[in-house]
Motif scaffolding. Structure first.
Motif, mmCIF file in Angstrom:
data_model
loop_
_atom_site.group_PDB
_atom_site.id
_atom_site.type_symbol
_atom_site.label_atom_id
_atom_site.label_comp_id
_atom_site.label_asym_id
_atom_site.label_seq_id
_atom_site.Cartn_x
_atom_site.Cartn_y
_atom_site.Cartn_z
ATOM 1 N N LEU A 1 -2.522 -5.521 -5.374
ATOM 2 C CA LEU A 1 -2.282 -6.933 -5.668
ATOM 3 C C LEU A 1 -3.562 -7.559 -6.205
ATOM 4 C CD1 LEU A 1 -0.274 -7.863 -2.458
ATOM 5 C CD2 LEU A 1 0.651 -7.657 -4.766
ATOM 6 N N ALA A 2 -3.436 -8.373 -7.224
ATOM 7 C CA ALA A 2 -4.597 -9.031 -7.833
ATOM 8 C C ALA A 2 -4.314 -10.527 -7.925
ATOM 9 C CB ALA A 2 -4.886 -8.452 -9.214
ATOM 10 N N ASP B 1 -3.429 -19.076 1.327
ATOM 11 C CA ASP B 1 -2.317 -19.157 2.283
ATOM 12 C C ASP B 1 -1.639 -17.798 2.455
ATOM 13 O OD1 ASP B 1 -2.977 -21.815 2.171
ATOM 14 O OD2 ASP B 1 -1.189 -22.450 1.094
ATOM 15 N N TRP B 2 -1.626 -16.995 1.371
ATOM 16 C CA TRP B 2 -1.000 -15.673 1.474
ATOM 17 C C TRP B 2 -1.743 -14.795 2.475
ATOM 18 C CZ3 TRP B 2 3.664 -14.608 0.581
ATOM 19 C CH2 TRP B 2 4.376 -15.156 -0.484
ATOM 20 N N ALA B 3 -3.049 -14.964 2.566
ATOM 21 C CA ALA B 3 -3.799 -14.181 3.554
ATOM 22 C C ALA B 3 -3.408 -14.577 4.969
ATOM 23 C CB ALA B 3 -5.299 -14.369 3.348
ATOM 24 N N MET B 4 -3.168 -15.872 5.181
ATOM 25 C CA MET B 4 -2.778 -16.317 6.513
ATOM 26 C C MET B 4 -1.396 -15.770 6.882
ATOM 27 S SD MET B 4 -5.422 -17.980 7.489
ATOM 28 C CE MET B 4 -6.154 -16.564 6.653
ATOM 29 N N PHE B 5 -0.491 -15.724 5.902
ATOM 30 C CA PHE B 5 0.813 -15.096 6.154
ATOM 31 C C PHE B 5 0.633 -13.612 6.460
ATOM 32 C CE2 PHE B 5 4.015 -12.328 4.208
ATOM 33 C CZ PHE B 5 5.088 -12.589 5.047
ATOM 34 N N ASP C 1 -3.336 -4.962 3.551
ATOM 35 C CA ASP C 1 -3.787 -4.948 2.155
ATOM 36 C C ASP C 1 -3.694 -6.329 1.523
ATOM 37 O OD1 ASP C 1 -4.184 -2.242 2.441
ATOM 38 O OD2 ASP C 1 -2.292 -1.677 1.468
ATOM 39 N N LEU C 2 -2.673 -7.086 1.893
ATOM 40 C CA LEU C 2 -2.511 -8.441 1.364
ATOM 41 C C LEU C 2 -3.683 -9.321 1.772
ATOM 42 C CD1 LEU C 2 -0.935 -10.771 0.075
ATOM 43 C CD2 LEU C 2 0.446 -10.913 2.173
ATOM 44 N N VAL C 3 -4.075 -9.261 3.035
ATOM 45 C CA VAL C 3 -5.213 -10.055 3.510
ATOM 46 C C VAL C 3 -6.469 -9.694 2.731
ATOM 47 C CG1 VAL C 3 -6.712 -10.541 5.475
ATOM 48 C CG2 VAL C 3 -4.247 -10.298 5.820
#
Length: 651
Positions: free
Chosen positions: A506-507, A523-527, A542-544
């Protein structure tokens, strides 16, 4: 001088002066001999790079070329003379292709008497390709690994552009000079000893005999914030001295605001803590929820029970004194608050409209402190927010003061908040009404998850559903977990459609301006962090990390009215990435931006301001979340084994 331009052409500028005083003549296009034997200008792709060297050891200068449209490195053989070169059509070198290949040097990097290739992947890494050929005349190099060996992988992307391998400091070994990609300028020097230490993990070790911390520490900043709110920011106004925390305040006088200040960017009039166009004199515990969590954490860190007692009082008084006698709903969330001057529920809009602003994650404490009121609220949510108890149809807006639930705006995130509430209500009461309520809303979104064309899309998300599954009995537990797993799949698929790279990573691009119904990339990292804590699935880890990488060294654009919440989520993302990877770059980033947040938002005051373009305190923009992130940095830098609540409720 030989240069390649952005269009893929090569131009030579001959020196008409001397070596000591060069004077370059007019440029001439470099040509190749095509397959028909005709000379024509070299034309390649954009973002081109070249290296002039004797590639095949025949005593004549050749060209190694790279560009974006032809991934990889290409050899233009000189079939003319060294002083009058004529080049053949390009031949691929066989090395692994990158999207943005960069050159480069042809030097004996490993001191074995044969020249090796030093090249790079733009903004990402510099690589050494070992030449294992015999070194005979007219022999092209052969490389032992088409991927090469990474010799420089900087702590942040964007600081690699080209690679010149020379003895820069004249100490007898070959160093690396490289330029800057996007986001800056300048030349960077990597000393050979440093490169070797990085590859072998042989950096010199140091010991620290003692250290002194700069004052105030991040813990000091958060404590002063909490102390100020307890001493000056509680309700001591009107006939009832409720001691509720005020959701807006004058940072300079430490009193109620005399005038209604201009809102932070992205904040609507109907969402602020006060009557329309009037002073902001409201208390809204849902907007102060993370501040309550901070107070509980401070008691754990410092041993001072005063913080816990203040948070307990807020919850107990609010639940026992502000509920609507008709609906059991509370004056909090998106539009309501408790006016400390009027001692009654007021709305920042034209009606007393109940709507969640965040999930309420303090239900365990609420049921301990105010059990009857907590149950009454949960029942009120079912009886007065849900319009149809068969289909589950609801509107996120419901009257606080009368029974008039509507259908039509059943926003998924609110369905998740309700399920979360009812799960805790069941935990503390064992009233099966709440199980029916959960099942009804879950069924609603199982139906709504598939659109009219049969395409599935995420709805509630997995977080509230998973937490409820850990509380309620079977068979509802399995239904909830199955629902959450499908939500995982749909969300990850959508993320890869929107932000996916060819290598399946993801970039993201960092964003900063939050607003009504508009979040930021962090916010995506918090999710991802919240979900990883629940199920420990690698894609969420990996998203974080991907989000944390996107924000390394990133700064807001000029003119953005940044909220405290935006910096909070960026800082929390870096702390989370550090804890997940143990890579110090993330902790360094968290510390750097935590100090920046103190300078930008607290300045020389005990309370943070509401945004970069305002001067007052107002919690709607996430001052409480920023305090949580500072505690996270404090805990990480001091190796504290504390359960600091995750900064994941702003959704």
């Amino acid at each position: 001088m030989v240069v390649a331009d952005g269009a893929g052409s090569i131009t030579v500028y001959l020196n008409e002066g001397t070596d000591s005083e060069p004077a370059l003549g007019a440029g001439e296009e470099v040509k190749l001999c095509n397959q028909q034997g005709v000379l024509e200008p070299i034309r390649r792709g954009t973002r081109s790079h070249l290296l002039v060297c004797d590639w095949n050891n025949d005593g004549k200068k050749d060209i190694i070329f790279s560009d974006q449209e032809n991934p990889g490195f290409y050899f233009f053989k000189n079939i003319g003379a060294d002083a009058q070169p004529i080049f053949t059509t390009p031949k691929a070198t066989g090395l692994t292709a990158y999207i943005r290949p960069n050159l480069g040097s042809f030097v004996d990097w490993d001191w074995d008497g044969k020249k090796d290739l030093i090249a790079c992947e733009f903004e990402h890494s510099i690589r050494f390709y070992r030449n294992v050929a015999a070194g005979q005349v007219n022999e092209e190099p052969k490389f032992d690994d088409p991927d090469g060996t990474c010799i420089i992988k900087p702590y942040s992307i964007m600081i690699i552009s080209g690679a010149d391998a020379i003895d820069w400091n004249r100490d007898g070994d070959i160093d690396i000079l490289t330029g800057q990609g996007h986001g800056g300028s300048g030349i960077r020097f990597f000393e050979r000893d440093y490169i070797e230490d990085c590859m072998r993990d042989t950096h010199p070790a140091v010991s620290i005999e003692r250290f002194e911390m700069l004052k105030p520490s991040l813990l000091d900043i958060v404590r002063r914030y909490a102390d100020t709110m307890i001493e000056h920011g509680q309700d001591t106004y009107g006939d009832q001295k409720s001691r509720l925390l005020l959701s807006a305040f004058d940072r300079h006088t430490l009193k109620l605001l005399e005038m209604r200040p201009a809102p932070p960017g992205g904040i609507r009039r109907e969402d602020r803590a006060g009557l329309p166009w009037q002073r902001l004199t409201g208390a809204n515990p849902q907007l102060d929820e993370n501040l309550l969590r901070v107070l509980y954490a401070l008691s754990e860190i410092t041993g001072d029970n005063r913080y816990r007692e203040s948070a307990d009082h807020e919850i107990k008084w609010f639940f026992n004194n502000t509920q609507s006698p008709v609906t059991g709903l509370l004056p909090w969330g998106e539009h309501l608050c408790w006016d400390v001057m009027l001692d009654r529920a007021v709305s920042s809009s034209t009606e007393l409209t109940h709507e969640f602003a965040r999930p309420w994650v303090l239900w365990d404490r609420s049921f301990e402190l105010a059990p009857e009121a907590s149950k009454r609220f949960a029942l009120g949510l079912w009886n007065h927010q849900i319009a149809d108890h068969n289909s589950g149809g609801f509107d996120r807006h419901a009257p606080y003061d009368k029974h008039n639930p509507r259908d039509g705006k059943d926003f998924p995130r609110h369905g998740g908040f309700y399920i979360h509430t009812w799960a805790y209500a069941y935990k503390h009461t064992k009233d099966e009404t709440f199980l029916r309520a959960i099942d009804t809303i879950l069924s609603l979104f199982e139906r709504k998850r598939r659109d009219k064309n049969g395409v599935m899309q995420a709805t509630i998300g997995p977080l509230d559903v998973e937490e409820a599954a850990s509380i309620v009995p079977e068979p509802l537990t399995s239904q909830l977990r199955q629902f959450a797993e499908i939500e995982d799949k749909l969300i990850l698929e959508d993320l890869h459609r929107s932000y996916g790279s060819p290598d399946d990573s993801l970039a993201f691009k960092p964003t900063w301006q939050a607003g009504y119904s508009v979040g930021i990339t962090a916010d995506w990292a918090m999710f991802g962090l919240a979900r990883y804590q629940q199920v420990h699935k690698k894609p969420f880890c990996d998203l974080v990390i991907a989000v944390a990488d996107a924000y390394v060294d990133a700064l807001p654009e000029e003119g953005v009215d940044v909220w405290p919440m935006s910096l909070a989520h960026k800082i929390s993302a870096e702390v989370a990435a550090y804890r997940l990877t143990n890579q110090p770059v993330y902790l360094e980033q968290a510390c750097r931006f935590a100090r920046m947040a103190v300078e930008l938002f607290w300045q020389d005051k005990p309370l943070p301001r509401a945004s970069l373009k305002t001067g007052h305190y107002e919690t709607i923009t996430g001052a409480d979340s920023l305090a949580v992130s500072l505690l996270e940095v404090h805990a990480a830098t001091n190796n504290l084994k504390l359960d600091i609540s995750l900064n994941t409720i702003d959704r």
